[in-house]
Design an enzyme around this catalytic site. Structure first.
Site, PDB file in Angstrom:
ATOM      1  N   HIS A  37       0.867  -1.200   0.028  1.00 44.61           N
ATOM      2  CA  HIS A  37      -0.045  -0.166   0.101  1.00 44.61           C
ATOM      3  C   HIS A  37       0.848   1.181  -0.193  1.00 44.61           C
ATOM      4  O   HIS A  37       2.188   1.215   0.517  1.00 44.61           O
ATOM      5  CB  HIS A  37      -0.892   0.056   1.125  1.00 44.61           C
ATOM      6  N   ASP A  72       6.427   1.912   7.017  1.00 47.08           N
ATOM      7  CA  ASP A  72       5.108   1.156   6.747  1.00 47.08           C
ATOM      8  C   ASP A  72       4.299   2.105   5.846  1.00 47.08           C
ATOM      9  O   ASP A  72       3.704   3.132   6.251  1.00 47.08           O
ATOM     10  CB  ASP A  72       4.266   1.095   8.070  1.00 47.08           C
ATOM     11  N   GLU A 124      -5.189   2.093   2.655  1.00 44.29           N
ATOM     12  CA  GLU A 124      -5.175   0.960   3.656  1.00 44.29           C
ATOM     13  C   GLU A 124      -5.220   1.646   4.910  1.00 44.29           C
ATOM     14  O   GLU A 124      -5.791   0.555   5.885  1.00 44.29           O
ATOM     15  CB  GLU A 124      -3.731   0.307   3.223  1.00 44.29           C
ATOM     16  N   GLU A 125      -4.581   2.252   5.289  1.00 45.69           N
ATOM     17  CA  GLU A 125      -4.615   2.712   6.824  1.00 45.69           C
ATOM     18  C   GLU A 125      -5.891   3.328   7.189  1.00 45.69           C
ATOM     19  O   GLU A 125      -6.034   3.394   8.420  1.00 45.69           O
ATOM     20  CB  GLU A 125      -3.528   4.060   7.020  1.00 45.69           C
ATOM     21  N   ASP A 141       3.349  -6.196   3.699  1.00 44.97           N
ATOM     22  CA  ASP A 141       3.172  -5.109   4.678  1.00 44.97           C
ATOM     23  C   ASP A 141       4.094  -5.446   5.719  1.00 44.97           C
ATOM     24  O   ASP A 141       4.827  -6.409   5.923  1.00 44.97           O
ATOM     25  CB  ASP A 141       1.660  -5.147   5.067  1.00 44.97           C
ATOM     26  N   HIS A 146       3.904   3.371  13.129  1.00 41.27           N
ATOM     27  CA  HIS A 146       3.232   4.650  13.111  1.00 41.27           C
ATOM     28  C   HIS A 146       3.672   5.823  13.891  1.00 41.27           C
ATOM     29  O   HIS A 146       3.056   6.728  14.412  1.00 41.27           O
ATOM     30  CB  HIS A 146       1.822   4.473  13.544  1.00 41.27           C
TER      31      HIS A 146
END
Length: 383
Positions: free
Chosen positions: A86, A198, A230-231, A253, A350
């Site tokens: 992603h 990510d 995606e998130e 991922d 994140h």
């Protein structure tokens, strides 16, 4: 069907030239993590990925929502294989510009409130500099110094004194904001810390995968996919899965590494940085219907190719821990796609200091390269 190319041969090529391959992945990762691409604002990532994939793919398409589909045709009939990453990252967007020039913002994706105060940020895809303000330490009460503020209590300072001044910079409501982060190599140059690992690490791996397959025979059709959003709900994967209808899919991922002092590693998260790719057998978000369990034949493919390439594979389940991937969406689109997940471990998810080991990323590349070369050699039936 018997494929004359063997994963052992290709893996040997990768192993003998791993330094060069890692150097390319590192440079693509440097470029990609330097781009602002919050969910819904992935345009710059999409442009970069399209440009890099075009020389190695037979066709590269971008749908109306920004999902990239790079197609490479095999030399014999065979299954349609989708390998995806992603493009989006977590971050923020401009909620309002106050009359005095300060910016209010909303979160996009799972950013911890603990990360907010006193951070440098980039505003808009032009990466305009800003600061998330923090009350002067001399003026904080004891209670204020310990309390975590919510985004509604925070603001961004762009050094402006009026709304017009901010608007004249080109800032509009809804514009993306990300943490400003440098690309930091640790003493071990295979260890990289920055924002958006990510999932830009696997965007880089997709480019390298297509490069590796130049002049290599395989059956079927490879769809290299880069999804959006995606998130914020695995949205792009559903769009693309319905459009392509692949015979099976491998989702690439990142996954949290549990090898830090604040996690009981063996009890909660037995995933280690530098010990190879992880393979989530089952994952799902607690209290929701978002769930994925790896298809048994896709699991066999991943495990067999890891063994052939001498790549250590870290099997893991993460059910109820707030972790999932695009696989949870792909598994239920159309009539259901047999799907598996390969993950590169990274610490500090994140955050602006996500830490990744290129050794693990190289392992992912070796496994998926072998899967493509052997495409069509395994029956996908469930029993």
């Amino acid at each position: 069907m018997t494929n004359t190319n063997t994963v052992e041969l290709k893996s040997g090529t990768l192993l003998s030239d791993s330094a060069t391959v890692k150097a390319r992945i590192k440079e693509w990762l440097r470029d990609l993590t330097g781009i602002v691409g919050v969910s819904g604002s992935e345009q710059e990532v999409v442009r970069y990925m399209k440009e890099k994939l075009l020389p190695y793919a037979d066709e590269v398409k971008v749908d109306n929502n920004g999902n990239i589909i790079a197609i490479k045709n095999g030399t014999a009939p065979g299954p349609k294989l989708m390998i995806s990453s992603h493009s989006d990252e977590v971050g923020f967007c401009v909620k309002n510009i106050l009359p005095n020039g300060f910016i209010m913002f909303d979160k996009i994706g799972g950013v911890s409130d603990q990360l907010l105060l006193g951070r440098k940020v980039w505003v808009t895809t032009k990466k305009l500099p800003g600061l998330i303000g923090i009350k002067a330490g001399h003026m904080q009460t004891a209670e204020e110094s310990k309390r975590v503020k919510t985004p509604r209590e925070c603001y961004i300072d762009m050094g402006a004194s009026s709304r017009k001044e901010v608007e004249d910079m080109g800032v509009k409501i809804g514009d993306p904001i990300v943490f400003q982060s440098d690309f930091m190599e640790m003493d071990n140059k295979d260890l990289i810390a920055t924002k958006a690992v990510d999932n830009r690490i696997h965007c880089a791996i997709l480019i390298e995968l297509f490069k590796q397959l130049q002049g290599v025979d395989f059956a079927g059709t490879l769809y290299g996919v880069v999804t959006v959003q995606e998130e914020v709900g695995l949205r792009g994967a559903m769009m693309v899965g319905n459009a392509i209808q692949p015979d099976y899919a491998i989702v690439l991922d990142t996954i949290p590494a549990g090898d830090t002092p604040d996690i009981d590693t063996e009890i909660s998260l037995p995933v280690y940085l530098g010990k190879g790719p992880a393979c989530p057998i089952a994952d799902g978000v607690g209290g929701t219907m978002v769930f994925n369990y790896i298809h048994p034949k896709v699991r066999e493919m991943i495990e067999e190719q890891a063994a052939k390439a001498s790549v250590n594979l870290q099997a893991i389940t993460l059910i109820g821990d707030g972790y999932t991937t695009d696989a949870a969406s792909l598994g239920s689109v159309n009539t259901g796609i047999p799907v598996g997940v390969l993950s590169t471990p990274r610490r500090y998810s994140h955050s602006p200091i996500e830490l990744v080991h290129l050794h693990d990323a190289l392992g992912v590349l070796k496994i998926v390269t072998g899967i493509v070369i052997d495409n069509g050699n395994k029956d996908l039936s469930f029993i």
